[in-house]
Design a protein around this motif. Structure first.
Motif, PDB file in Angstrom:
ATOM      1  N   SER A   1       0.526  17.284   1.517  1.00 21.11           N
ATOM      2  CA  SER A   1      -0.432  17.481   0.438  1.00 21.11           C
ATOM      3  C   SER A   1       0.241  18.040  -0.813  1.00 21.11           C
ATOM      4  CB  SER A   1      -1.534  18.434   0.899  1.00 21.11           C
ATOM      5  OG  SER A   1      -2.316  18.864  -0.184  1.00 21.11           O
ATOM      6  N   ALA A   2      -0.206  17.572  -1.975  1.00 20.21           N
ATOM      7  CA  ALA A   2       0.310  18.103  -3.243  1.00 20.21           C
ATOM      8  C   ALA A   2      -0.051  19.575  -3.398  1.00 20.21           C
ATOM      9  CB  ALA A   2      -0.250  17.293  -4.404  1.00 20.21           C
ATOM     10  N   GLU A   3      -1.166  19.999  -2.793  1.00 20.78           N
ATOM     11  CA  GLU A   3      -1.555  21.409  -2.856  1.00 20.78           C
ATOM     12  C   GLU A   3      -0.574  22.292  -2.096  1.00 20.78           C
ATOM     13  OE1 GLU A   3      -5.461  21.667  -1.337  1.00 20.78           O
ATOM     14  OE2 GLU A   3      -6.373  20.426  -2.906  1.00 20.78           O
ATOM     15  N   TYR A   4       0.038  21.734  -1.058  1.00 16.34           N
ATOM     16  CA  TYR A   4       1.011  22.483  -0.252  1.00 16.34           C
ATOM     17  C   TYR A   4       2.340  22.593  -0.980  1.00 16.34           C
ATOM     18  CZ  TYR A   4       3.889  23.675   3.843  1.00 16.34           C
ATOM     19  OH  TYR A   4       4.750  24.282   4.728  1.00 16.34           O
ATOM     20  N   ARG A   5       2.702  21.558  -1.720  1.00 16.50           N
ATOM     21  CA  ARG A   5       4.007  21.491  -2.358  1.00 16.50           C
ATOM     22  C   ARG A   5       3.976  22.160  -3.736  1.00 16.50           C
ATOM     23  NH1 ARG A   5       4.624  16.310  -3.630  1.00 16.50           N
ATOM     24  NH2 ARG A   5       2.691  15.543  -2.694  1.00 16.50           N
TER      25      ARG A   5
ATOM     26  N   ARG B 173       0.822  -1.209   0.000  1.00 18.54           N
ATOM     27  CA  ARG B 173       0.000   0.000   0.000  1.00 18.54           C
ATOM     28  C   ARG B 173       0.859   1.263   0.000  1.00 18.54           C
ATOM     29  NH1 ARG B 173      -4.650  -0.569   4.501  1.00 18.54           N
ATOM     30  NH2 ARG B 173      -4.713   1.672   4.018  1.00 18.54           N
ATOM     31  N   ILE B 174       1.935   1.250   0.765  1.00 21.37           N
ATOM     32  CA  ILE B 174       2.806   2.425   0.826  1.00 21.37           C
ATOM     33  C   ILE B 174       3.434   2.694  -0.531  1.00 21.37           C
ATOM     34  CG2 ILE B 174       4.966   3.303   1.797  1.00 21.37           C
ATOM     35  CD1 ILE B 174       4.204   1.729   4.383  1.00 21.37           C
ATOM     36  N   ILE B 175       3.991   1.651  -1.144  1.00 22.38           N
ATOM     37  CA  ILE B 175       4.640   1.833  -2.440  1.00 22.38           C
ATOM     38  C   ILE B 175       3.624   2.226  -3.506  1.00 22.38           C
ATOM     39  CG2 ILE B 175       5.865   0.617  -4.286  1.00 22.38           C
ATOM     40  CD1 ILE B 175       7.371  -0.939  -2.182  1.00 22.38           C
ATOM     41  N   SER B 176       2.437   1.645  -3.446  1.00 19.76           N
ATOM     42  CA  SER B 176       1.403   1.974  -4.437  1.00 19.76           C
ATOM     43  C   SER B 176       0.966   3.428  -4.346  1.00 19.76           C
ATOM     44  CB  SER B 176       0.188   1.054  -4.250  1.00 19.76           C
ATOM     45  OG  SER B 176       0.535  -0.291  -4.485  1.00 19.76           O
ATOM     46  N   SER B 177       1.152   4.038  -3.175  1.00 21.79           N
ATOM     47  CA  SER B 177       0.742   5.434  -3.005  1.00 21.79           C
ATOM     48  C   SER B 177       1.779   6.420  -3.527  1.00 21.79           C
ATOM     49  CB  SER B 177       0.483   5.720  -1.522  1.00 21.79           C
ATOM     50  OG  SER B 177       1.702   5.918  -0.817  1.00 21.79           O
ATOM     51  N   GLN B 178       2.956   5.935  -3.909  1.00 18.96           N
ATOM     52  CA  GLN B 178       4.024   6.840  -4.327  1.00 18.96           C
ATOM     53  C   GLN B 178       3.626   7.617  -5.578  1.00 18.96           C
ATOM     54  OE1 GLN B 178       7.883   4.963  -5.067  1.00 18.96           O
ATOM     55  NE2 GLN B 178       8.889   6.793  -4.305  1.00 18.96           N
ATOM     56  N   GLU B 179       3.843   8.925  -5.548  1.00 19.10           N
ATOM     57  CA  GLU B 179       3.524   9.758  -6.699  1.00 19.10           C
ATOM     58  C   GLU B 179       4.493   9.481  -7.845  1.00 19.10           C
ATOM     59  OE1 GLU B 179       3.553  13.799  -5.388  1.00 19.10           O
ATOM     60  OE2 GLU B 179       1.839  13.541  -4.047  1.00 19.10           O
TER      61      GLU B 179
END
Length: 662
Positions: free
Chosen positions: A129-133, A114-120
């Motif tokens: 958050s992607a909105e923060y970055r 699950r952790i690896i699957s979440s990698q962008e």
């Protein structure tokens, strides 16, 4: 899924640790053994390791924290939630492989997937958050610290199992940092100040990329260690070059020349405390491990000298009798080591043990194994709740309980279970045909061609035995660490005494071993009262606009004593002194110990304790009493069986290593 687990477990046993030594210029004098070769760890420590695995790791709500990473909506400064998945993943894999625990390995595999699957797609694997970055702010201030443990978890899983997916994920994550940080890109400035305005400037608050400003950039630069580890695994020079760039710029970013002035620490001109206004113990340790890794890779001996000098200074001035370190998370001036309060942080315990083990592997100097033994036998498990396995934030030599065992999950709860999962890797080491026995826990060592069993009840008893169960048809060199605290150790091989047994050294036994051969070892332990060195009263204070706790000294009118037997440190714990009828007794005012006589040995009050216990003579409010002294490691037992448990955050029971004489 069961088939996958079997394959991975078999891989870990078959391939051993995937070697990274091909890319190192400096060979280790002692190489770590694969954790799968260490089995059946017994005694008190084995019981507490099972508590860590079965009660804490298996029941820890890791799904909640993996969901937090998958959701990736984090914008706050808080780091405690985002470091859980990295520490848990590494701990779970190591514990599961060491104990052949298929259920825990199954859970760890699921979380890893699950952790690896979440990698962008860009490689980011944190919680922010992607909105923060964005291009100007590619990470959150505590990302480097949080992802440090993710890097190491992925690398450890790869080295233990050969799972290429984990290595690929680690490289993608590193490439994310390399994309945004480096020459001409973002840097690890701890504040808005730049050269020369940052020179000798005190900082507070937080930074965008380097964690807490008061850590003066070192909370960003700690990534030099895991990224250099990727170079050792892959041989890709971009990771080595980036790590060197990070270290080369610490002086510039910190504003205090705190890296280069480690040479002055090594020369004895200044102490670690003098490097910058606030020396955060845990952060420094993590960076020091990076320096040692770069020394190993490059052969730059100045890096080893810096770390050895810092270690020696800390061990001499700032290490407690239990082997623990850190005063309110930092290092103080002189010999200032308060005996109560926010003392000996569990995070610092974890990284100090890893740093010390790294120095042992690089140098082969047994003083580092001696320090590991003292910390492992005393402070590691004093900070662990004996009921739930949760580890404390701080565990002072003199304190109260159960206050402190109920918090988190946070950095210290996670560090506690991580270091306990790492303990088996500290017992033995190898080098070609050599085997090193560094810690003497009851256990089995099982490599492909050599199997032996360590038995006995050390450190409760001073006699232990090593039985050879399987051996090659050629000589095998076994190196036994003889503790520096033991002056009259004796060793016999098949009943024949061995000469030249010296404390603080390895005893080398180079023989053609046969199944059934027995090595008998005796480490005589002297029971004694030890007067505290450099004792003073300490008064806590804070600087303006800073939450950090500092201390100043005041002259003390008397000096306390501790009861010591070999490597075991004892405490007066009111859980076991019901007859005094004051569970939260004031040790400094009300209790006096008679140090003119040695206590008498008795059985430990409970079977789940490290023993033995002792009866000491003393006074309580002027009345003659007998006091039960128990090993400090038992501090995590915070209630009496058969009685109502105290409230979780209460100061129900006091305990103390340091006691005042009559």
């Amino acid at each position: 899924m069961k088939k996958t687990i079997t394959i991975i477990a078999a891989l870990s046993l078959a391939c051993g640790n995937i070697s990274a030594l091909d890319y190192d210029k400096i060979p280790l004098k002692e190489e770590p053994v694969n954790i799968s070769t260490i089995k059946n760890i017994g005694g008190f420590i084995g019981d507490r390791m099972r508590l860590n695995r079965n009660t804490y790791l298996k029941h820890f709500p890791i799904e909640k924290y993996v969901e937090f990473i998958e959701a990736r909506n984090h914008k706050d400064w808080d780091w405690t939630r985002a470091e859980q998945h990295g520490k848990w993943l590494e701990s779970a894999y190591l514990s599961a492989i060491q104990a052949d625990d298929k259920a825990l390995l199954d859970k760890a595999e699921t979380m890893l997937h699950r952790i690896i699957s979440s990698q962008e797609r860009n490689g980011y694997l944190g919680a922010t958050s992607a909105e923060y970055r964005n291009e100007e702010r590619p990470v959150r201030g505590m990302d480097a610290y949080e992802l440090y443990f993710v890097f190491h978890a992925l690398a450890s899983v790869y080295e233990q199992t050969g799972n290429e997916q984990t290595l690929h994920a680690a490289e993608q994550l590193a490439d994310y940092y390399l994309m945004y940080f480096g020459p001409g890109k973002h840097e690890f400035w701890p504040s808005d100040f730049r050269e020369p305005d940052n020179r000798q400037r005190r900082l507070a608050g937080t930074s965008d990329f380097a964690g807490h400003s008061v850590h003066y950039s070192w909370e960003g630069t700690l990534l030099c260690d895991p990224v250099a580890r990727l170079y050792e695994i892959t041989g890709k020079k971009k990771y080595l070059q980036w790590s060197k760039w990070v270290v080369d710029n610490i002086d510039r970013w910190s504003g205090w020349d705190s890296f280069s002035r480690l040479d002055s620490v090594a020369s004895g001109y200044i102490t670690v405390y003098d490097l910058q206004p606030y020396v955060h113990s845990h952060t420094f340790h993590m960076n020091f491990m990076g320096f040692l890794r770069l020394y190993r890779i490059t052969g730059d001996a100045s890096l080893l000298r810096k770390v050895q000098g810092a270690w020696d200074d800390i061990a001499k001035r700032q290490m407690y009798i239990t082997g623990g370190v850190s005063v309110a998370e930092h290092y103080e001036h002189g010999h200032v080591k308060p005996i109560s309060g926010h003392i000996v942080e569990t995070c610092a315990t974890m990284s100090w043990m890893q740093l010390t083990q790294s120095l042992l592997e690089l140098t082969g100097n047994t003083k580092y194994a001696d320090a590991m033994e003292r910390l492992m036998i005393n402070h590691v498990f004093a900070g662990q709740d004996a009921a739930t396995g949760v580890c404390r934030y701080h565990t002072a030599p003199n304190g109260v309980k159960p206050e402190g065992y109920f918090h988190g999950p946070d950095c210290c709860t996670a560090s506690g279970h991580r270091v306990i999962s790492l303990l088996p890797t500290f017992l033995y080491a190898k080098k070609g045909n050599k085997l090193f026995v560094n810690q003497y826990l009851p256990s089995e060592y099982k490599s492909k061609d050599f199997v032996m069993t360590v038995s006995g009840n050390y450190p409760e008893d001073e006699d232990l035995h090593i039985t050879i169960d399987k051996a090659p048809r050629k000589n095998k060199e076994i190196n036994l660490r003889i503790p520096s605290w033991c002056e009259n150790a004796s060793v016999k091989v098949n009943g024949v005494p061995v000469n030249n047994v010296k404390s603080g050294k390895y005893l080398t036994l180079d023989c053609k071993w046969n199944p059934g051969d027995v090595i008998d070892i005796t480490f005589p332990m002297v029971l004694k009262w030890v007067k505290r060195e450099n004792h003073s009263r300490t008064v806590a204070y804070t600087l303006p606009d800073s939450p950090e706790i500092l201390f100043r000294e005041e002259k003390a009118d008397r000096t306390p004593y501790a009861l010591v037997k070999g490597p075991v440190i004892y405490s007066l714990d009111m859980v076991w002194n019901k007859s005094i009828n004051n569970d939260d007794a004031n040790f400094e005012k009300d209790i006096r110990i008679d140090t003119s006589v040695l206590p008498s040995r008795i059985d430990a009050p409970q079977s789940n304790m490290l023993g033995p216990a002792y009866k000491a003579k003393g006074q309580y409010k002027g009345k003659e009493v007998e006091l039960t002294m128990t090993p400090f490691a038992n501090t995590g037992i915070w209630y009496r069986e058969g009685e109502d448990k105290p409230a979780e955050w209460s100061d129900a029971f006091s305990y103390g290593i340091w006691l005042y004489g009559k």
